[in-house]
Write a protein that holds these residues in place. Structure first.
Motif, short mmCIF file in Angstrom:
data_model
loop_
_atom_site.label_atom_id
_atom_site.label_comp_id
_atom_site.label_asym_id
_atom_site.label_seq_id
_atom_site.Cartn_x
_atom_site.Cartn_y
_atom_site.Cartn_z
N LEU A 294 21.13 -4.13 17.98
CA LEU A 294 20.70 -5.27 18.94
C LEU A 294 19.40 -5.35 19.29
CD1 LEU A 294 23.30 -6.96 20.01
CD2 LEU A 294 22.93 -5.74 22.10
N GLY A 295 18.58 -4.43 18.57
CA GLY A 295 17.29 -4.36 19.26
C GLY A 295 16.97 -3.62 20.32
N LEU A 296 17.72 -2.74 20.98
CA LEU A 296 17.69 -2.22 22.21
C LEU A 296 17.01 -0.56 21.89
CD1 LEU A 296 20.90 -3.29 23.85
CD2 LEU A 296 18.56 -3.96 24.34
N LEU A 297 17.09 -0.20 20.47
CA LEU A 297 16.26 0.65 20.11
C LEU A 297 15.38 0.26 18.99
CD1 LEU A 297 18.98 3.70 19.62
CD2 LEU A 297 16.94 3.86 21.22
N GLY A 298 14.31 1.02 18.69
CA GLY A 298 13.48 0.35 17.49
C GLY A 298 11.98 -0.16 18.35
N GLU A 299 11.75 -1.37 17.56
CA GLU A 299 10.31 -1.53 17.95
C GLU A 299 10.33 -2.80 19.05
OE1 GLU A 299 7.89 -2.26 14.52
OE2 GLU A 299 7.98 -0.10 14.01
N ASN A 300 9.21 -3.05 20.08
CA ASN A 300 9.09 -4.07 20.67
C ASN A 300 10.41 -4.51 21.41
OD1 ASN A 300 8.01 -6.20 22.09
ND2 ASN A 300 8.07 -7.49 20.52
N ILE A 301 11.17 -3.43 22.27
CA ILE A 301 12.46 -3.54 22.73
C ILE A 301 12.49 -4.62 23.80
CG2 ILE A 301 14.21 -2.38 24.20
CD1 ILE A 301 13.00 0.07 22.63
N LEU A 302 13.28 -5.74 23.65
CA LEU A 302 13.21 -6.69 24.62
C LEU A 302 11.93 -7.43 25.00
CD1 LEU A 302 15.42 -5.31 27.56
CD2 LEU A 302 16.25 -6.87 25.41
N GLY A 303 11.18 -7.39 23.64
CA GLY A 303 9.95 -8.20 23.92
C GLY A 303 8.74 -7.64 24.82
#
Lengths: 637, 161, 403
Positions: A294-303
């Motif tokens: 969901l992009g909550l871990l990784g790069e550029n979290i929540l923009g």
């Protein structure tokens, strides 16, 4: 992997919320507690039986597998709710009783083996426009909280038993990850730290150091990279709070860690989990994968431009790795031995870089604090210890389980109101908190409020949350010997006071339980204790004498009985007891004689038996197998 | 360890593990864990191989392997009984279970029977305190354990005498 | 930025980064240590160097705690002294009471501290380790784990200085044990027998095997010398008792090598008093004037390399050659052309000079190849170079350091 922006997250949450509503308002909603303890009690088979029952009834609903609600003595537990009807929680829901439970719920059949624990009522508290979902249980007839629940306040455990821990949708549905959104998109790292500091959150690993302060130190160290570490090496025997949180609500820990990473400026996190907790590790892995997806871990979290990655490190069986410096050595693949501080982890921790180590619950509290506000958290608990305390209440208490209570509640309320007191017409003797590094408190201390400072003043500690109740069948001398044995087994061996001191202390305690000791040994215990407390490198050695000292302080008479009278008042210490047949009760059934491994029991069928003390090895098997209470234990011999 | 056992070890099973962990910092403990999962214990050749492949001195590999309770350097029994001696289990009767194991099978915690049939181990807390005392026989958790039940289970499930 | 602190009421200034131990040491304040050594990283394990620091909880290890501005340290507070006594007493409860026969009696850091702190021998019936004494056949390093205090200095020495990492602790708690490799024999674990671990052992757990029973530190005189084995020029102390070298000990103040020595420097001294050692130049009979030989041998100025000597040499050759084949002793008791004669230096050098001149004349300088030794000084090697190129007229010169 895509970048999920804050507005995307809001959409996902809205969607998750409506899915959640659909689920709990389906024709039939069924949950089953699938924590380690539930599974150990047979929940796995129960799921199969429920499915079979649903198929038989032609019901097409999904079974929601949730974490543990904490009422271990009722495991396995399941809940049924048909649309428009009450949600009933059934205990002792073994596979073979599932049919009976369904009949009870749907057909007004009779319950024989399974029991009704209570009516489950979803509760929602609100603060600053955010919600904290939880579940409470009331008696079906009177509508009052069931006793186990009456004094509880579930914050860090709020999702345990409520949501499916393997579903990020469920977590999002109960406002999950909105604290992360708030932190990353609306707050500076300094503001996050200030909020945590304002909440008064103290580290839940046992030390009670203010979490916000720790974060600030780590933030202030001008070195990069930095690390966020979650101490999930819950090694205290008799403690399983962290396990339940990880199994029942892994996302809250992950969310807390990402927030901590943002606050201190760390882009990498480790969860150091005890290898004895395979289910917790399994669910963490699932949760991490979901969060990454969901992009909550990784790069550029929540923009926000903030990056964070997380890795699980499995422990390998060493209690001392709960000590933060030993834990970091273990992460680095070394022997789990502590190092003297300074350097503190906030300055030079894992890989020599600034690191922040907190307990599982400390991280799990964080998202709740950011959502509901520091003032809300501070309003709970006491002045010096805000919020709630989680305890694993076990031992000789009627209702064992995992409980969360506001700080400041008394031991008596926990043991007698929540725990239902001691069963079997026995009497309370002591309560032990803080595990092998904690202390035992007697009856006279039952009104001590439970918070970091009061417990310490009484000679016990908050610890990470183990609370073991002992009744009169527990020998306090043997109990303290047990804890010292634990320390001897778990001492890392680095410094002489702990390595050798604990061994010497254990030898004395062994002598006492064997009736080969003098009163001078009590002074020697105190002297050794002082040396260990003063000289040991880490908290393990420094606190290891605490259980013995607390027993010596509160139960000195038991020590003296062992030493002077060669008597074990609780009839536990093998060298000081003898087994005898009570002639009036003995029916001559021969069960004891057949079971005796050392042929110490003689007697004809239907005649009163006799135990030969010279042959008896005092294994206690006869006492266990006798159906007529015809064996008694006597001390002194 | 006998020479026969020694020859059975297929070291190529380690290749995949090394591929996965070689470039990870602090890989020693996970690699030891995976190796033990593969072989059931950590044979000397495997320790040597790990030292070589991870470029860690053998002494250090050995130091780590012997520090943590999870690792076994010797083959274990065909059946494994783990008794929980966490505080809750302790006050609810684990010591008495241990006594009867010693009396009946002459096995102390950490020991394997001479016929390699049964290994008895102690664990400090499996986190199932409400079911105390807890025994785990070959991976199956058995709660509220009693002496006679335990002894019967062992007699039934193993060939130990 | 310099740091100002107070130790035992004395105002002290030290450079930033100094530990309390370094700050104290630089100002003549002694803090006892066991696991600390200035050459090694600090681990804070032994707890001997604890000090009281104002406003800090409990006691702090001086070896790991950096001095900070305004710090107030007491190195002899009651808590500190009590802790040190306790640590020593605990160590003694698991230590043999055999100082009387111990090799390092009088040269033991533990013994000194036990004396300084007035700790009495603790009688008890509890557990003491009963390890086999000297279970390892390593020819140079003796180990008695019963005396080991688990300070880990040997481990760090092997790891940090020698980069061999042979030693490690196995197990944990009271069962912790010093092991080589995977609890193997030292040589199997890859030990090169440099003996560095012995040099750093504060007690008698690791000792030089060749020196057992030969004389304790206070019975031997220390003579500083330079190692003759190679050109590095390591310094060390020969421990001499009654004119015999009984041990080599490395010296922390040795300018080139400090405490470091290799296996040859530390253990290769037995040649000094060895009967096989050549003490006079020997020349084969065939290169000498036969009459002169008879005359000088008769007068006792020269002696023949006797059959017995030759046999012994060949025996020792057989022992060390390792191929199982022995060199047969010379069965001839009479003088043959190849018999060696112990001559004098002038004679021997004359023979060499004469042969050089002869070869150069007959075959030219290219017939020579010369090999210089690292055991020589730079000056000697310089002369050797000149001699090769100018006197013998060849460029065929090499040096053993290139091997």
């Amino acid at each position: 992997m895509q970048t999920t922006l804050a507005k995307d997250l809001a959409e996902r949450q809205a969607l998750a919320h409506s899915l959640w509503q659909d689920k709990i308002q389906a024709d039939v909603y069924i949950t089953i507690g699938m924590g380690t303890c539930g599974i150990a009690a047979g929940a796995g088979d129960t799921v199969v039986a429920i499915q079979r029952e649903l198929d038989a009834r032609g019901l097409k609903v999904a079974i929601s597998q949730v974490g543990c609600v904490g009422m271990c003595s009722y495991e396995p537990m399941m809940e049924i709710q048909a649309r428009g009807r009450e949600r009933i929680n059934y205990g002792n829901a073994m596979a073979k009783y599932v049919k009976e439970i369904f009949r009870h719920y749907f057909d007004e059949g009779e319950l024989r083996k399974a029991v009704i624990v209570g009516r489950a009522i979803p509760t929602i508290s609100e603060s600053h426009g955010h919600q904290l979902h939880s579940l409470s249980f009331v008696g079906p007839e009177d509508g009052q909280y069931i006793p186990f629940q009456s004094k509880q306040l579930r914050i860090v455990l709020s999702n345990c038993g409520l949501i499916d821990p393997e579903s990020i949708e469920d977590y999002l549905a109960v406002d999950g990850y909105s604290a992360l959104q708030r932190a990353l998109c609306e707050m500076t790292p300094e503001e996050v730290i200030a909020e945590v500091l304002d909440s008064g959150l103290r580290g839940r690993g046992g030390g009670g150091f203010p979490a916000g302060l720790k974060w600030r130190f780590a933030r202030q160290t001008p070195s990069w990279p930095k690390y966020v570490i979650c101490n999930a090496d819950e090694g205290d025997p008799g403690a399983f709070m962290d396990r339940s949180v990880l199994e029942g609500d892994p996302h809250s820990v992950i969310e807390g860690m990402i927030i901590a990473g943002y606050a201190i400026g760390a882009e990498y996190g480790y969860i150091y989990a005890r290898a004895e907790y395979p289910l917790a590790i399994h669910r963490l892995n699932i949760a991490i994968a979901q969060a990454r997806e969901l992009g909550l871990l990784g790069e550029n979290i929540l923009g926000s431009g903030f990056n964070f990655e997380l890795q699980i490190k499995e422990g390998a069986g060493a209690f001392v790795c709960g000590e933060e410096t030993a834990l970091m050595n273990s992460i680095m693949g070394e022997r789990g031995q502590p190092w003297p501080r300074p350097p503190y982890p906030a300055v030079a921790g894992v890989w020599g870089q600034p690191s922040n180590v907190n307990n599982v619950k400390s991280y799990a509290y964080t998202p709740r604090i950011l959502r509901m506000g520091a003032d809300w958290f501070k309003s709970l608990g006491t002045e010096g210890s805000s919020g709630t305390a989680v305890f694993a209440l076990t031992g000789q208490v009627e209702r064992t389980g995992l409980i969360e209570v506001p700080m400041g509640i008394t031991l008596r309320e926990i043991i007698f109101d929540v725990g239902g007191g001691i069963g079997d017409n026995k009497h309370f003797k002591a309560v032990q908190t803080g595990g092998p590094l904690g202390g035992c408190l007697p009856r006279t201390y039952l009104d001590t409020p439970v918070d970091f400072d009061s417990l310490r003043a009484a000679g016990a500690v908050m610890g990470s949350g183990g609370m073991i109740v002992a009744d009169e069948t527990t020998c306090m001398v043997e109990f303290s010997k047990y804890f010292m044995q634990f320390v001897v087994d778990e001492s890392c061996g680095k410094c002489p006071p702990c390595r050798i001191g604990s061994t010497r202390m254990l030898e004395i305690l062994e002598r006492i339980t064997e009736g080969e000791s003098t009163l001078a040994d009590l002074d020697e215990i105190k002297r050794l204790a002082r040396g260990m407390q003063q000289g040991s490198l880490c908290a393990l050695g420094q606190l290891a004498p605490s259980p013995v000292l607390s027993v010596l302080r509160h139960f000195e008479d038991e020590f003296i009985a062992h030493i002077e009278d060669k008597e074990c008042p609780a009839c536990v210490c093998k060298a000081l007891i003898t087994y005898r047949v009570i002639p009036d009760n003995c029916t001559g059934c021969m069960v004891c004689a057949r079971n005796c491994a050392s042929d110490a029991i003689s007697g004809e069928k239907l005649q009163v038996h006799e135990i030969d003390p010279s042959l008896c090895i005092r294994c206690g098997l006869c006492y266990t197998v006798c159906n007529f209470d015809a064996i008694e234990i006597i001390s002194p011999r | 360890m006998t020479q026969d056992n020694h020859n059975e070890i297929d070291l190529s099973l380690m290749d995949e593990i090394f591929t996965q962990y070689r470039h990870q910092a602090g890989a020693l403990i996970p690699v030891l864990q995976k190796a033990q999962e593969t072989y059931g214990y950590l044979p000397p050749d495997v320790l040597q191989l790990i030292a070589r492949q991870l470029k860690i001195p053998l002494s250090k590999v050995y130091g780590v392997a012997t520090f943590y309770a999870q690792f076994y350097l010797e083959r274990r029994g065909r059946h494994i009984l783990r008794l929980c001696d966490g505080t809750a289990c302790h006050v609810k009767g684990t010591p008495i279970l241990l006594t009867s194991l010693e009396d009946h099978f002459h096995l102390q915690p950490g020991e394997t029977s001479e016929d390699n049939e049964l290994t008895v181990e102690i664990v400090y807390c499996l986190g199932s305190c409400a079911l105390a005392p807890v025994a785990v026989f070959d991976g199956k958790v058995m709660g509220r354990m009693k002496q006679n039940v335990l002894l019967n289970t062992i007699k039934k499930k193993t060939d130990i005498n | 930025m310099p740091i100002h602190l107070t130790i035992n009421d004395k105002a002290i200034t030290v450079p930033e980064g100094a530990t309390i131990l370094e700050a104290a040491g630089a100002n003549g304040i002694h803090i006892p240590t066991l696991c600390h050594h200035p050459d090694l990283t600090n681990v804070g394990a032994c707890r001997m160097c604890v000090v009281s620091v104002e406003r800090a909880r409990g006691v702090q290890t001086a070896c790991t705690t950096p001095a900070t501005e305004g710090m107030v340290v007491n190195t002899m507070s009651p808590a500190v002294v009590e802790t040190r006594k306790f640590v020593l007493e605990m160590l003694l409860t698991d230590h043999p009471n055999d100082c009387m026969t111990c090799e390092v009696n009088g040269d033991c850091e533990l013994q000194d501290l036990v004396y300084d702190y007035g700790v009495k021998w603790p009688e008890h019936n509890g557990r003491r380790h009963q390890y086999e004494i000297d279970p390892d056949p390593n020819p140079f390093i003796f180990i008695d784990r019963n005396k080991c205090i688990l300070c880990g200095r040997c481990i760090r020495t092997c790891d940090e200085i020698q980069n061999r990492s042979i030693w490690s602790f196995a197990n944990r708690g009271f069962e912790s044990k010093l092991v080589a490799g995977a609890d193997q024999l030292m040589l199997d674990a890859g030990c090169e027998s440099c003996g560095q671990c012995v040099a750093y052992c504060p007690v008698g757990a690791l000792f030089d095997k060749m020196s057992l029973g030969k004389g304790r530190a206070n019975q031997a005189e220390k003579v500083r010398t330079t190692c003759g084995y190679c050109g590095v020029g390591c310094n060390f102390d020969l421990n001499v008792r009654d004119g015999e070298i009984v041990r080599v000990t490395s010296a922390h103040d040795a300018p080139v090598n400090g405490m470091a020595l290799c296996v040859k420097g530390r253990y290769g001294y037995d040649y000094v008093n060895h009967p096989d050692r050549l003490t006079r130049p020997m020349v084969r009979v065939k290169w000498l004037d036969a009459e002169k030989v008879a005359e000088r041998v008769e007068s006792g100025q020269w002696t023949l390399f006797s059959e017995a000597e030759q046999r012994r040499a060949s025996l020792s050759y057989r022992r060390t050659s390792g191929d199982g084949k022995s060199v047969a002793p010379n069965p001839q008791s009479q003088i043959s052309a190849d018999t060696f004669v112990k001559t004098d230096w002038d004679t021997a050098l004359n023979v060499v000079a004469h042969k050089f001149t002869q070869v150069k004349k007959e075959l030219g300088g290219e017939a020579f190849a010369l090999f210089a030794s690292a055991k020589c000084t730079n000056e000697e090697n310089f002369i050797f170079n000149k001699f090769t190129r100018q006197m013998l007229a060849t460029h065929s010169i090499d040096h053993c350091a290139r091997l």
